[in-house]
Design an enzyme around this catalytic site. Structure first.
Site, PDB file in Angstrom:
ATOM      1  N   LYS A   4      48.324  65.115  -1.589  1.00 25.06           N
ATOM      2  CA  LYS A   4      47.175  64.213  -1.413  1.00 25.06           C
ATOM      3  C   LYS A   4      46.798  63.613  -2.764  1.00 25.06           C
ATOM      4  CE  LYS A   4      42.246  64.599  -0.643  1.00 25.06           C
ATOM      5  NZ  LYS A   4      41.174  65.582  -0.509  1.00 25.06           N
ATOM      6  N   ASP A   9      31.639  26.300   8.721  1.00 24.65           N
ATOM      7  CA  ASP A   9      30.174  26.258   8.619  1.00 24.65           C
ATOM      8  C   ASP A   9      29.656  25.013   9.349  1.00 24.65           C
ATOM      9  OD1 ASP A   9      29.793  28.598   7.220  1.00 24.65           O
ATOM     10  OD2 ASP A   9      29.904  27.650   5.245  1.00 24.65           O
ATOM     11  N   LYS A  14      33.569  29.885  -2.130  1.00 27.15           N
ATOM     12  CA  LYS A  14      33.846  28.818  -1.156  1.00 27.15           C
ATOM     13  C   LYS A  14      34.416  27.549  -1.810  1.00 27.15           C
ATOM     14  CE  LYS A  14      30.543  30.054   2.436  1.00 27.15           C
ATOM     15  NZ  LYS A  14      29.524  29.569   3.372  1.00 27.15           N
ATOM     16  N   HIS A  62      42.773  64.065  -7.845  1.00 30.07           N
ATOM     17  CA  HIS A  62      41.703  63.056  -7.759  1.00 30.07           C
ATOM     18  C   HIS A  62      41.489  62.404  -9.108  1.00 30.07           C
ATOM     19  CE1 HIS A  62      40.983  66.014  -4.607  1.00 30.07           C
ATOM     20  NE2 HIS A  62      40.458  65.030  -3.906  1.00 30.07           N
TER      21      HIS A  62
HETATM   22  P1  NAP Z   1      23.025  26.988  -2.329  1.00 30.27           P
HETATM   23  O1  NAP Z   1      24.276  26.196  -2.388  1.00 30.27           O
HETATM   24  O2  NAP Z   1      22.645  27.865  -3.459  1.00 30.27           O
HETATM   25  O3  NAP Z   1      21.810  25.966  -2.092  1.00 30.27           O
HETATM   26  C1  NAP Z   1      20.481  26.408  -2.100  1.00 30.27           C
HETATM   27  C2  NAP Z   1      19.566  25.247  -1.711  1.00 30.27           C
HETATM   28  O4  NAP Z   1      18.245  25.796  -1.601  1.00 30.27           O
HETATM   29  C3  NAP Z   1      19.513  24.141  -2.745  1.00 30.27           C
HETATM   30  O5  NAP Z   1      19.351  22.920  -2.096  1.00 30.27           O
HETATM   31  C4  NAP Z   1      18.267  24.502  -3.564  1.00 30.27           C
HETATM   32  O6  NAP Z   1      17.638  23.392  -4.130  1.00 30.27           O
HETATM   33  C5  NAP Z   1      17.377  25.051  -2.463  1.00 30.27           C
HETATM   34  N1  NAP Z   1      16.368  25.945  -3.011  1.00 30.27           N
HETATM   35  C6  NAP Z   1      16.571  27.154  -3.584  1.00 30.27           C
HETATM   36  N2  NAP Z   1      15.394  27.685  -3.974  1.00 30.27           N
HETATM   37  C7  NAP Z   1      14.438  26.781  -3.666  1.00 30.27           C
HETATM   38  C8  NAP Z   1      13.035  26.766  -3.818  1.00 30.27           C
HETATM   39  N3  NAP Z   1      12.365  27.782  -4.363  1.00 30.27           N
HETATM   40  N4  NAP Z   1      12.353  25.695  -3.353  1.00 30.27           N
HETATM   41  C9  NAP Z   1      13.021  24.675  -2.792  1.00 30.27           C
HETATM   42  N5  NAP Z   1      14.344  24.627  -2.619  1.00 30.27           N
HETATM   43  C10 NAP Z   1      15.041  25.664  -3.062  1.00 30.27           C
HETATM   44  O7  NAP Z   1      22.978  27.929  -1.045  1.00 30.27           O
HETATM   45  P2  NAP Z   1      23.718  27.679   0.367  1.00 30.27           P
HETATM   46  O8  NAP Z   1      25.022  28.330   0.386  1.00 30.27           O
HETATM   47  O9  NAP Z   1      23.638  26.234   0.679  1.00 30.27           O
HETATM   48  O10 NAP Z   1      22.775  28.501   1.348  1.00 30.27           O
HETATM   49  C11 NAP Z   1      21.490  28.021   1.705  1.00 30.27           C
HETATM   50  C12 NAP Z   1      20.928  28.911   2.822  1.00 30.27           C
HETATM   51  O11 NAP Z   1      21.744  28.798   3.980  1.00 30.27           O
HETATM   52  C13 NAP Z   1      20.919  30.375   2.440  1.00 30.27           C
HETATM   53  O12 NAP Z   1      19.678  30.924   2.775  1.00 30.27           O
HETATM   54  C14 NAP Z   1      21.987  30.999   3.296  1.00 30.27           C
HETATM   55  O13 NAP Z   1      21.627  32.300   3.736  1.00 30.27           O
HETATM   56  C15 NAP Z   1      22.032  30.082   4.499  1.00 30.27           C
HETATM   57  N6  NAP Z   1      23.379  30.097   5.098  1.00 30.27           N
HETATM   58  C16 NAP Z   1      23.491  30.593   6.350  1.00 30.27           C
HETATM   59  C17 NAP Z   1      24.721  30.644   6.959  1.00 30.27           C
HETATM   60  C18 NAP Z   1      24.819  31.191   8.339  1.00 30.27           C
HETATM   61  O14 NAP Z   1      25.930  31.513   8.773  1.00 30.27           O
HETATM   62  N7  NAP Z   1      23.731  31.291   9.063  1.00 30.27           N
HETATM   63  C19 NAP Z   1      25.866  30.168   6.280  1.00 30.27           C
HETATM   64  C20 NAP Z   1      25.717  29.663   4.992  1.00 30.27           C
HETATM   65  C21 NAP Z   1      24.461  29.629   4.404  1.00 30.27           C
HETATM   66  P3  NAP Z   1      18.049  22.845  -5.576  1.00 30.27           P
HETATM   67  O15 NAP Z   1      19.209  21.921  -5.378  1.00 30.27           O
HETATM   68  O16 NAP Z   1      16.821  22.188  -6.071  1.00 30.27           O
HETATM   69  O17 NAP Z   1      18.415  24.059  -6.408  1.00 30.27           O
END
Ligand code: NAP
Length: 529
Positions: free
Chosen positions: A164, A347, A310, A140
């Site tokens: 092992k 997405d 991504k 190990h």
């Molecule tokens: P991201 O690229 O980091 O973007 C985050 C966004 O949220 C930006 O527009 C940011 O605004 C805004 N934001 C963050 N904190 C904030 C606050 N306190 N007040 C106002 N706006 C705020 O993230 P993302 O990948 O787009 O993901 C966004 C959400 O989508 C996440 O919660 C994620 O879980 C969800 N999501 C879900 C799936 C699914 O399969 N269901 C897939 C992908 C993502 P600013 O530009 O001002 O920073």
């Protein structure tokens, strides 16, 4: 010279009927260990008894003997790992050999001896030990996966029934090194090989097809005896280890972190339902290069790509679909037979499909909150379906940039009072992981539908407020399922079992997300395998 005789008949017989999964059983005393063994024996007839966990192994033999006489189907490896080699036994190598001999006399068919102990035993002691049971000579490395070949060269000098070798993966590629060793040596030696740690999961699932005679698993969560150890039920039911063979196609989700990803649960369930001969693994890559080195070697047939890769993955692809290029992000990769990598963005489907099943998106008025990756997928997808899209983001400049690229509009929060939408999509991270934050106030929810892309928690504050106002709500779990369903279709060419995938996600979201597999401090403290 050592004699290569050993316990030849026993070891051959054991090798022929060994199950692929050996479950590590521990207990504070022999009674607890044997009771546990009895309870799990129907599904897990192959076990490792960790005698070094017992307060007094000497009083365990009668109980073990009785158990193995009444349950002859049970095959046991007796292990009494010395503390200096990562276990809990404080005695000398000779005292360890004595414990193992007595365990063999009580009916344990196999015994595990560390390389370090084997080296310190006299040859006569070693050869005597080998007449008692089939011997697993083990090594190990709790820190690295370096020097696997050199270590194995040393091990080969000592005749044993099984060799092992267990190391610790600090990269995904460490699994490749381990599997190459197994592939090279398992024709001549009965090998068992795996990497510990969260990043060792590839070897825990695929090691058996590379030549490992079996692998190790834990009885239940919390009973792991090594970091990264998977629960036996999960190895069988989720990863279908009994079916993994050379023809099994390997897929995975790559990200940093990925331990909490629901994708392995959902995708493996979908593969199983549709009889796809494939397995899907969580791949924690600390650098994208690490993953890319593994793609061709394992090989990986397809990837789900998640944060933070991504965007970065785009420059490594041979080609991408139009949506990935527009959105500037790719969450799905397929590898062609020639090894070319093609990228897609599913997405977009994750946002559009749940809405399209409820309404016609042409000319629908949609407000997208956010301007990050998820918002870009939503905006381009909705525009492609003919929706009228408005964007509102905390940082207005990002909203304007996205709107220009996608030919959408931007609005200010002060505009909300006078506007009415068909759909509001929350693509910000506000409300993620808590039930008190919402990106909008209740008074601003003026729409027929509110779609929150966040899926954990399933009922966000935003959705609760919308439901209380009588609006239709859509949970981010639907996006998660539909982006995965499209990936399934790209990889397999078959329609995805969407209903099943939704059920799996909903069920998983009912229970709190578990600790990372064996990555917890508790598991690390425990003796390693
Ligand atoms: P991201 O690229 O980091 O973007 C985050 C966004 O949220 C930006 O527009 C940011 O605004 C805004 N934001 C963050 N904190 C904030 C606050 N306190 N007040 C106002 N706006 C705020 O993230 P993302 O990948 O787009 O993901 C966004 C959400 O989508 C996440 O919660 C994620 O879980 C969800 N999501 C879900 C799936 C699914 O399969 N269901 C897939 C992908 C993502 P600013 O530009 O001002 O920073």
């Amino acid at each position: 010279m050592y004699s290569s005789q050993g316990n030849f008949v026993t070891s051959r017989m054991i090798r022929q009927r060994l199950p692929k999964v050996c479950v590590a059983v521990t207990g504070a005393d022999a009674g607890e260990m044997c009771d546990k063994a009895e309870t799990i024996a129907r599904d897990n007839p192959f076990m490792e008894f960790r005698l070094d966990y017992l307060k007094n192994p000497a009083i365990a033999y009668p109980k073990i003997k009785k158990l193995l006489e009444t349950r002859p189907e049970i095959i046991v490896i007796a292990t009494c790992r010395r503390a200096v080699n990562g276990g809990k036994f404080r005695g000398s190598a000779s005292a360890q050999a004595d414990v193992l001999s007595k365990a063999a006399a009580a009916g344990c068919q196999m015994i595990d001896v560390e390389l370090q102990s084997a080296k310190s035993l006299k040859r006569s002691e070693w050869e005597k030990l080998r007449t008692k049971a089939a011997v697993v000579l083990s090594y190990h490395d709790y820190k690295t996966s370096k020097k696997l070949d050199e270590t194995f060269e040393q091990m080969k000098q000592i005749p044993a029934d099984f060799y092992k070798i267990v190391s610790t993966a600090s990269s995904l590629y460490d699994n490749v090194m381990m599997m190459k060793l197994l592939e090279r040596e398992s024709d001549r030696y009965s090998m068992v090989g795996l990497c510990m740690g969260e990043q060792g999961i590839i070897s825990r699932v695929l090691g058996v097809r590379a030549g490992s005679a079996f692998t190790f698993a834990a009885v239940t969560p919390g009973e792991e005896t090594a970091p990264g150890q998977i629960i036996a039920r999960d190895l069988r039911d989720i990863y279908r280890i009994e079916q993994v063979d050379a023809a099994t196609k390997v897929y995975g989700v790559v990200g940093d972190p990925v331990a909490h990803s629901l994708s392995p649960l959902v995708m493996n369930a979908a593969f199983r339902r549709e009889s796809v001969h494939a397995v899907y693994l969580p791949l924690h890559a600390k650098k994208l290069e690490d993953l890319l080195e593994c793609v061709r070697e394992i090989p990986l047939h397809g990837l789900s790509v998640t944060m933070p890769y991504k965007e970065e993955i785009l420059e490594h692809l041979d080609n991408t679909d139009e949506l990935s290029t527009k959105v500037g992000a790719c969450n799905t990769v397929i590898r062609s037979q020639e090894g070319r990598l093609y990228g897609f963005n599913t997405d977009v489907n994750g946002v559009v499909a749940p809405l399209e099943s409820r309404m016609n998106l042409r000319s629908a008025k949609v407000l997208v909150l956010g301007a990050g990756g998820a918002a870009r997928a939503a905006v381009f997808g909705l525009k492609a379906r003919g929706a009228e899209v408005s964007i509102l983001n905390r940082t207005p400049a990002d909203a304007q940039k996205l709107a220009r690229k996608a030919q959408a509009k931007t609005i200010k929060s002060t505009d909300l009072k006078k506007l009415q939408f068909d759909v509001i999509v929350n693509a910000t991270s506000v409300g993620m992981g808590n039930d008190k934050d919402s990106p909008l106030a209740e008074a601003d929810l003026k729409a027929q539908y509110v779609f929150d892309l966040i899926y954990s928690p399933k009922q966000t504050k935003l959705l609760r407020m919308a439901a209380a106002k009588g609006l239709h709500t859509i949970s981010g779990s639907e996006m998660f399922v539909h982006q995965g369903a499209r990936q399934f279709e790209i990889w397999t060419g078959k329609p995805a079992p969407v209903e099943l995938m939704q059920q799996v996600v909903d069920k998983a979201l009912e229970t709190p997300i578990p600790e990372a597999n064996g990555n917890g401090k508790q598991a690390k403290k425990k003796a390693a395998r």
